[in-house]
Design a protein around this motif. Structure first.
Motif, PDB file in Angstrom:
ATOM      1  N   TRP A 110       0.843  -1.191   0.000  1.00 40.02           N
ATOM      2  CA  TRP A 110       0.000   0.000   0.000  1.00 40.02           C
ATOM      3  C   TRP A 110       0.878   1.240   0.000  1.00 40.02           C
ATOM      4  O   TRP A 110       1.832   1.339   0.760  1.00 40.02           O
ATOM      5  CB  TRP A 110      -0.906  -0.001   1.228  1.00 40.02           C
ATOM      6  CG  TRP A 110      -1.701   1.225   1.334  1.00 40.02           C
ATOM      7  CD1 TRP A 110      -2.681   1.630   0.493  1.00 40.02           C
ATOM      8  CD2 TRP A 110      -1.582   2.231   2.332  1.00 40.02           C
ATOM      9  NE1 TRP A 110      -3.197   2.816   0.907  1.00 40.02           N
ATOM     10  CE2 TRP A 110      -2.539   3.210   2.043  1.00 40.02           C
ATOM     11  CE3 TRP A 110      -0.766   2.379   3.445  1.00 40.02           C
ATOM     12  CZ2 TRP A 110      -2.697   4.338   2.818  1.00 40.02           C
ATOM     13  CZ3 TRP A 110      -0.928   3.514   4.221  1.00 40.02           C
ATOM     14  CH2 TRP A 110      -1.887   4.477   3.895  1.00 40.02           C
ATOM     15  N   PRO A 134       0.856   5.391   0.529  1.00 39.56           N
ATOM     16  CA  PRO A 134      -0.004   6.386   1.157  1.00 39.56           C
ATOM     17  C   PRO A 134      -0.726   7.250   0.129  1.00 39.56           C
ATOM     18  O   PRO A 134      -0.238   7.478  -0.970  1.00 39.56           O
ATOM     19  CB  PRO A 134       0.978   7.239   1.969  1.00 39.56           C
ATOM     20  CG  PRO A 134       2.127   6.376   2.196  1.00 39.56           C
ATOM     21  CD  PRO A 134       2.220   5.449   1.035  1.00 39.56           C
ATOM     22  N   ASN A 135      -1.908   7.704   0.468  1.00 41.67           N
ATOM     23  CA  ASN A 135      -2.744   8.541  -0.393  1.00 41.67           C
ATOM     24  C   ASN A 135      -3.262   7.814  -1.615  1.00 41.67           C
ATOM     25  O   ASN A 135      -3.689   8.442  -2.568  1.00 41.67           O
ATOM     26  CB  ASN A 135      -1.986   9.801  -0.857  1.00 41.67           C
ATOM     27  CG  ASN A 135      -1.708  10.707   0.307  1.00 41.67           C
ATOM     28  OD1 ASN A 135      -2.544  10.867   1.184  1.00 41.67           O
ATOM     29  ND2 ASN A 135      -0.529  11.272   0.338  1.00 41.67           N
ATOM     30  N   GLU A 136      -3.213   6.503  -1.621  1.00 40.94           N
ATOM     31  CA  GLU A 136      -3.850   5.752  -2.698  1.00 40.94           C
ATOM     32  C   GLU A 136      -4.935   4.879  -2.086  1.00 40.94           C
ATOM     33  O   GLU A 136      -4.859   4.541  -0.909  1.00 40.94           O
ATOM     34  CB  GLU A 136      -2.817   4.842  -3.382  1.00 40.94           C
ATOM     35  CG  GLU A 136      -1.721   5.583  -4.092  1.00 40.94           C
ATOM     36  CD  GLU A 136      -2.169   6.057  -5.449  1.00 40.94           C
ATOM     37  OE1 GLU A 136      -3.181   5.558  -5.942  1.00 40.94           O
ATOM     38  OE2 GLU A 136      -1.500   6.940  -6.002  1.00 40.94           O
TER      39      GLU A 136
END
Lengths: 502, 250
Positions: A162, A164-166
């Motif tokens: 993952w 960040p911000n997705e």
């Protein structure tokens, strides 16, 4: 004076009558309410200006399709001149190795890793054309362990990949399991395989024909002696999401991505120590040909990872350009083999519980979605391999070979009339023993070969990438002992055969 | 928002929001942090640390109670784990449910049920994950399992429920935001299932899925997955009690 009236047509107020001369308060031309026949400049001025604005904006250097003479390589930059590791091939295995190399390196930005992919649209790549299944039902412990670890990785994919911000990653995993059917002829092999799988920790159940019929009433159990059904960690998922997730996370960790084709290696024997055998050398440069141009960029590197999938054999064949000393490479037996996949619609077919079923004859199918679509195929029998030069689909193969076998096993498929769609893809086929090849090339010690998985590369890619990265960084891998998968065996006489190849 | 909750929250339970990794925990403050994180690397790293801390806490909550299992048996271990998650548990032959008190402590009377099997577990709204199910896989007589409103139960966790194939009769996965039709397809391994509650799930074409579920489990009553428009949601009864008599409009 022009006046815009209803219908948009300008009406000139006439001076004098138009023929009838009857006088009175009548306009010379009748008012029109239909659409105008001639275009009016002012009505179309607005849309025309906005189209012009869009065309002009499209030519600006920052936009997608623009070409800028000062910066022609803006959208696909050339590879750097120096790198530590060059990964040849941007499929799921290549990006998996790149991700794990960056995750396991000791220092942040300690290594420069470059991934070179020749086709950014992935039109022929095995990864995206794959059916996307994952199973642990193999007969070799190494394969089972790689698959189990990959399943754990896929389950915890958001912890690993993952950014960040997705949005969170969803590979759309369907945990429906694989069902292998075996006739009397193959029953002993299947049961031996299940024993090994259970020892490695895979959850597999053996079913007799009556249990099989009770669980899946739509199966015709004629000629089935025993079946093995995977209960957990088996099913199918979306390969494109996995590839994108690896790629996005690796690029966020600092991996360089380049578009280009590796045409040759430049190797020499200058670094050999006196005791080394003849015929061994190290790769110094990788020549990358840039897209749509004859320009070649040599990239000097310490390690090359050959993860070109079906074309790994062809890549290493060309590896001896610019050589000093006699270094003739033995041919790596990894080649592309074409396989077809057909999608059909059968309204009365098996329901939600359909596993990935593999018949005694080798034909297989699985459910696709919940609207009664299925996809399946069969590997062609030995000696009747289709020509791997293109990705054209042979629809007669379905009519003559696949459908009769599947209709025999699942009587509901007899009523299907038409194939909705079909495509073809390549297996990166290891002609020697159909098992993955993982390890340094015996003649080029800094070329790491990662390929030849013959249809199960996607499902083992997270774990295989990790094993490859650990072998490159630490020299040994604690989790899985893959000594038997080293490329050295390919020129020996003992193939490491895998019984459950689909 | 309230109307959507009213339609989907069939038992009056709250639907937990799908746990987006950067999901809003404190509303406006973390939304601002997220936007700052798009601009500054330092904020992005701190947000990554916060996410890792959250995951570590979740893992610790779902730890395997192996020590209690080795001392008192797997039934007691499952009961202790369920109670520490904030759930309730019921043993065979007992009428009342055992649960922890408001401070999260459970009474030692559960230790006397050493050889009594657990028949019902209620973990609705808890933070159960795939790893937490390690504590329950050894239960052989589990008949009733309530996982409604668990934000971390997903298709992989549903794939583990096949171990209860011989005994499970009632299952609820209502309002679990991560469960989709792919996880529901694994429930054919539970042939003894009589009541399945799938209300409030985020699936496309719920009507078709309900038909397919009823075909897959012919002896099971499927609750909660109605067609989108037109049909009012039927209020499902409490699991274990007979449904209320239907009222026909005159």
């Amino acid at each position: 004076m022009l006046r815009a009236v209803r219908g948009g047509r300008a009406v000139w107020a006439p001076r004098g009558g138009s023929g009838s001369g009857s006088g009175g308060a009548k306009l010379g031309r009748p008012l029109r309410t239909a659409a105008p026949q001639r275009s009016d400049i002012f009505r179309e001025l607005g849309p025309r200006l906005s189209r012009l604005g869009q065309a002009l904006r499209g030519q600006l250097p920052e936009s997608e399709g623009a070409w800028n003479s000062l910066r022609p390589h803006q959208n696909s930059p050339p590879p750097p001149e120096r790198a530590d590791v060059v990964v040849v091939g941007g499929g799921v295995l290549g990006w998996s190795v790149a991700y794990w190399l960056k995750t396991l390196e000791n220092r942040r930005h300690g290594m420069r890793v470059v991934v070179v992919e020749r086709d950014p649209t992935y039109s022929q790549a095995s990864t995206v054309l794959s059916v996307g299944g994952i199973r642990q039902q193999f007969s070799l412990p190494e394969n089972i362990r790689l698959s189990l670890q990959s399943a754990t990785f896929l389950r915890t994919i958001n912890e690993h990949l993952w950014v960040p911000n997705e949005p969170p990653i969803d590979i759309q995993f369907q945990p429906s399991g694989y069902l292998f059917l075996a006739s009397e002829h193959g029953a002993a092999t299947l049961e031996a395989g299940v024993k090994v799988q259970r020892e490695e920790g895979a959850k597999v159940a053996l079913l007799s024909p009556s249990q099989l019929k009770a669980k899946f009433p739509w199966i015709n159990t004629e000629n089935v002696a025993v079946a093995s059904y995977g209960l957990e960690n088996e099913g199918w998922f979306d390969p494109w999401s996995l590839l994108n997730a690896f790629r996005r996370k690796a690029m966020s960790l600092g991996v360089y991505s380049c578009v280009g084709e590796v045409t040759s290696f430049v190797a020499d024997t200058a670094d050999n120590t006196p005791g080394m055998p003849r015929g061994v050398g190290r790769v110094k440069y990788v020549n990358v040909r840039l897209p749509d141009s004859p320009e070649q960029q040599p990239v000097s590197c310490a390690i090359v990872v050959a993860a070109a999938g079906a074309w790994t054999g062809k890549l290493l064949d060309s590896a001896t350009a610019g050589l000093q000393g006699s270094l003739t490479l033995r041919r790596l037996p990894i080649e592309p083999r074409k396989r077809y996949v057909y999608v059909w619609h059968c309204p009365g077919g098996p329901g939600l519980e359909t596993p990935f079923l593999i018949d005694t004859s080798g034909a297989y199918f699985r459910r696709e979605g919940i609207a009664g679509n299925y996809l399946g195929s069969m590997s062609p029998p030995e000696g009747r391999e289709p020509d791997a030069g293109n990705l054209e689909v042979d629809h007669d193969f379905f009519q003559e070979e696949v459908w009769p076998r599947l209709a025999h096993r699942v009587p509901a498929f007899r009523s299907l009339k038409q194939v909705k769609s079909a495509w073809a893809g390549y297996y990166d086929y290891n002609a020697f023993d159909q098992n993955g090849v993982l390890g340094p090339h015996p003649q080029l010690p800094n070329v790491f070969v990662l390929g030849g998985f013959s249809g199960h590369g996607l499902q083992q890619s997270p774990a295989a990438g990790r094993v490859a990265a650990e072998l490159l960084l630490h020299g040994s891998c604690a989790a899985v002992d893959v000594g038997r998968l080293a490329p050295g065996r390919l020129w020996g006489s003992e193939p490491l055969l895998e019984a459950a190849i689909v | 928002m309230a109307a959507a909750l009213a339609i989907r929250g069939l038992r009056g339970g709250r639907i937990p929001p799908p746990p987006h990794p950067t999901g809003p925990r404190r509303g406006a403050a973390s939304g601002a942090l997220q936007r700052l994180g798009e601009w500054f690397y330092e904020v992005e790293v701190v947000l990554g640390w916060a996410e890792r801390l959250r995951r570590r806490r979740l893992r610790r909550k779902n730890a395997h109670y192996s020590f209690i299992q080795s001392l008192h048996g797997h039934n007691v271990a499952a009961a202790c784990f369920a109670m520490s998650c904030g759930g309730r548990v019921r043993f065979e032959g007992q009428q009342r449910w055992l649960c922890a008190d408001s401070r999260g402590r459970w009474s030692p009377e559960v230790l006397q049920f050493h050889h009594v099997p657990v028949v019902a577990v209620d973990l609705s709204g808890s933070q159960l994950t795939y790893d937490g199910l390690d504590n329950f896989v050894l239960l052989t007589k589990l008949q009733h399992l309530d996982l409604s409103g668990c934000p971390h139960v997903d298709d992989w966790a549903l794939g583990r429920l096949h171990v209860f194939g011989d005994s499970l009769q009632e299952l609820s996965v209502a309002r679990c935001p991560r469960v989709t039709e792919r996880g529901l397809a694994t429930l054919h391994q539970l042939p003894k299932l009589r009541c399945l509650d799938v209300g409030g799930l985020a699936v496309q074409s719920p009507g078709l899925l309900r038909i397919l579920l009823e075909e897959m489990l012919p002896q099971c009553r499927v609750l909660g997955m109605e067609m989108e428009e037109g049909d009012p949601p039927e209020a499902p009864p409490e699991l274990g009690q007979p449904p209320p008599p239907s009222v026909t409009a005159l």
